[in-house]
Scaffold this motif. Structure first.
Motif, short mmCIF file in Angstrom:
data_model
loop_
_atom_site.label_atom_id
_atom_site.label_comp_id
_atom_site.label_asym_id
_atom_site.label_seq_id
_atom_site.Cartn_x
_atom_site.Cartn_y
_atom_site.Cartn_z
N LEU A 249 6.11 -5.11 4.36
CA LEU A 249 5.50 -3.78 3.70
C LEU A 249 4.56 -2.99 4.64
N ALA A 250 3.97 -3.91 5.37
CA ALA A 250 3.11 -3.13 6.22
C ALA A 250 3.65 -2.58 7.42
N ARG A 251 4.72 -3.09 7.87
CA ARG A 251 5.53 -2.63 8.82
C ARG A 251 5.85 -1.21 8.54
N VAL A 252 6.63 -1.09 7.36
CA VAL A 252 7.51 0.14 7.10
C VAL A 252 6.42 1.40 6.56
N THR A 253 5.32 0.91 6.08
CA THR A 253 4.20 1.72 5.64
C THR A 253 3.37 2.44 6.86
N LYS A 254 3.23 3.71 6.78
CA LYS A 254 2.27 4.46 7.63
C LYS A 254 0.89 4.04 7.64
N VAL A 255 0.19 3.86 8.84
CA VAL A 255 -1.26 4.02 8.78
C VAL A 255 -1.86 4.80 7.78
N GLY A 256 -2.51 4.50 6.94
CA GLY A 256 -3.33 5.71 5.94
C GLY A 256 -2.35 5.60 4.80
N GLY A 257 -1.25 5.19 4.65
CA GLY A 257 -0.28 5.30 3.61
C GLY A 257 -0.56 4.17 2.53
#
Length: 217
Positions: free
Chosen positions: A97-105
């Motif tokens: 989940l962290a890999r596919v989510t943008k920073v700030g997302g």
């Protein structure tokens, strides 16, 4: 609209960009609920979804709970409904989940409480759970095994932090005991129990929570 859907609708702002529904099933409930707020919509689920069930303009790929088939930092928002209780390896799921989510997302999810009496019964009943559901509720959805390995605030906080998320919101979600509607005395007892849990602020015994995570690293 249920209280859960109201929460998703109020928390997900019109943002453009891309949204993923992780565990969309064949109904794409959250995708349909949040229609018009993003430029691009994506869905993923364990099972292959028939093409005729995929909403127009939505891209779908099958996944596993430890492998999401999309690019790094692809999504502004990931929404999850009634999935985390089935996850056997939450560390790997949160890493994906962290890999596919943008920073700030953000990642938004509901989280059935490990210590709610329904969850306890579901764990203890093991393979009998599906039979009980068929007798009492006749569900139209496919029933998956439950393990509740990240379904407390402590365990979810630990996995989220390791994966680069911070918890922005963690709230109890009281619900009516509709699963007991097959027998009126059970339903009344469940409703009284829910009232007392809420009145006494016993959040540790609430049936579920809603969670909003922000990717910070």
């Amino acid at each position: 609209m249920t209280a859960l859907h109201v929460w998703y609708s109020r928390r997900v702002r019109r943002a453009g960009g891309a949204m993923l529904e992780f565990g969309c099933g064949s109904t794409f409930r959250l995708t349909r609920l949040l229609e018009g707020r993003f430029e691009h919509y994506f869905g993923t689920d364990l099972d292959v979804v028939p093409e005729e069930s995929i909403p127009p303009g939505v891209s779908f790929k099958p996944c596993t709970t430890t492998s999401i088939p999309y690019d790094d930092a692809m999504f502004d928002v990931v929404v999850i409904r009634s999935v985390m209780e089935h996850v056997e390896d939450p560390a790997r799921t949160f890493a994906e989940l962290a890999r596919v989510t943008k920073v700030g997302g953000e990642v938004l999810m509901n989280l059935p409480n490990k210590w709610d009496y329904v969850s306890v019964i579901a764990r203890l009943s093991g393979p009998l759970k599906s039979k009980l559901l068929r007798v009492t509720r006749r569900p139209k959805w496919e029933d998956f095994p439950v393990v509740y390995r990240c379904n407390t605030k402590a365990s979810l906080s630990r996995h989220a932090a390791v994966s680069g998320f911070v918890i922005e919101e963690f709230l109890p979600l009281p619900t009516q005991p509709s699963y007991l509607a097959f027998f009126v005395p059970f339903y009344v007892a469940g409703a009284v129990y829910q009232f007392l849990v809420s009145l006494l602020l016993l959040d540790v015994l609430q049936p579920s929570f809603v969670v909003r995570l922000k990717r910070v690293a």
